[in-house]
Design a protein around this motif. Sequence first.
Motif, PDB file in Angstrom:
ATOM      1  N   UNK A  31       0.846  -1.107   0.041  1.00  0.00           N
ATOM      2  CA  UNK A  31      -0.002  -0.091   0.101  1.00  0.00           C
ATOM      3  C   UNK A  31       0.810   1.428   0.019  1.00  0.00           C
ATOM      4  N   UNK A  32       2.084   1.242  -0.811  1.00  0.00           N
ATOM      5  CA  UNK A  32       3.022   2.321  -0.883  1.00  0.00           C
ATOM      6  C   UNK A  32       3.574   2.922   0.399  1.00  0.00           C
ATOM      7  N   UNK A  33       3.586   1.841   1.253  1.00  0.00           N
ATOM      8  CA  UNK A  33       4.195   2.418   2.659  1.00  0.00           C
ATOM      9  C   UNK A  33       5.804   2.224   2.432  1.00  0.00           C
ATOM     10  N   UNK A  34       6.443   2.727   3.607  1.00  0.00           N
ATOM     11  CA  UNK A  34       7.913   2.337   3.455  1.00  0.00           C
ATOM     12  C   UNK A  34       8.476   1.155   4.223  1.00  0.00           C
ATOM     13  N   UNK A  35       9.613   0.848   4.160  1.00  0.00           N
ATOM     14  CA  UNK A  35      10.193  -0.352   4.718  1.00  0.00           C
ATOM     15  C   UNK A  35      10.530   0.306   6.086  1.00  0.00           C
TER      16      UNK A  35
END
Length: 181
Positions: free
Chosen positions: A152-156
Amino acid sequence: MKWMIASDIHGSAYYCRKMAEAFEREGADRLVLLGDILYHGPRNDLPKEYAPKEVITILNSLKQMIFCVRGNCDTEVDQMVLEFPILADYCILAVGERLVYATHGHRYCMEALPPIQPGDILLHGHTHIPAWENFGNGNLYLNPGSVSMPKAESEHGYMMVCGREILWKTLEGYSYHSLIL
């Protein structure tokens, strides 16, 4: 007590190294892993630098500081090579006066709640999507997202629990959300 909470490494040596570097940089007392440590799972592509043996070495070097619960990709074979317990379905942690029910998220989740009481916190990974959501009778659902395969287009990223403050951070240490319990 200062805790780093991370989930879903999925055998990526690259992101596991970054997580271990962040753990050291944060000066955390404990690393709480929410499962899916070594295997990428049949529905996922191989993560960057898929090298479970390297992940084993990195995590075993931190074994005295790790609390871990079992993810849907973790097995008894994984336990044979990891030098810290990984097969518990959940653990209970205290944050201030609140109890945290920490699990992976494939058995206990918002759709299948564990035996939590009003005010308790449900903490899980599994979805690979960071979350902070109120529900029920003063309850809170938290998710650190994924170390190696964010969705969902989140960051590592990961979460930090510092007393009553909870921070969501990227592996580079950038804080993008916080809340106070």
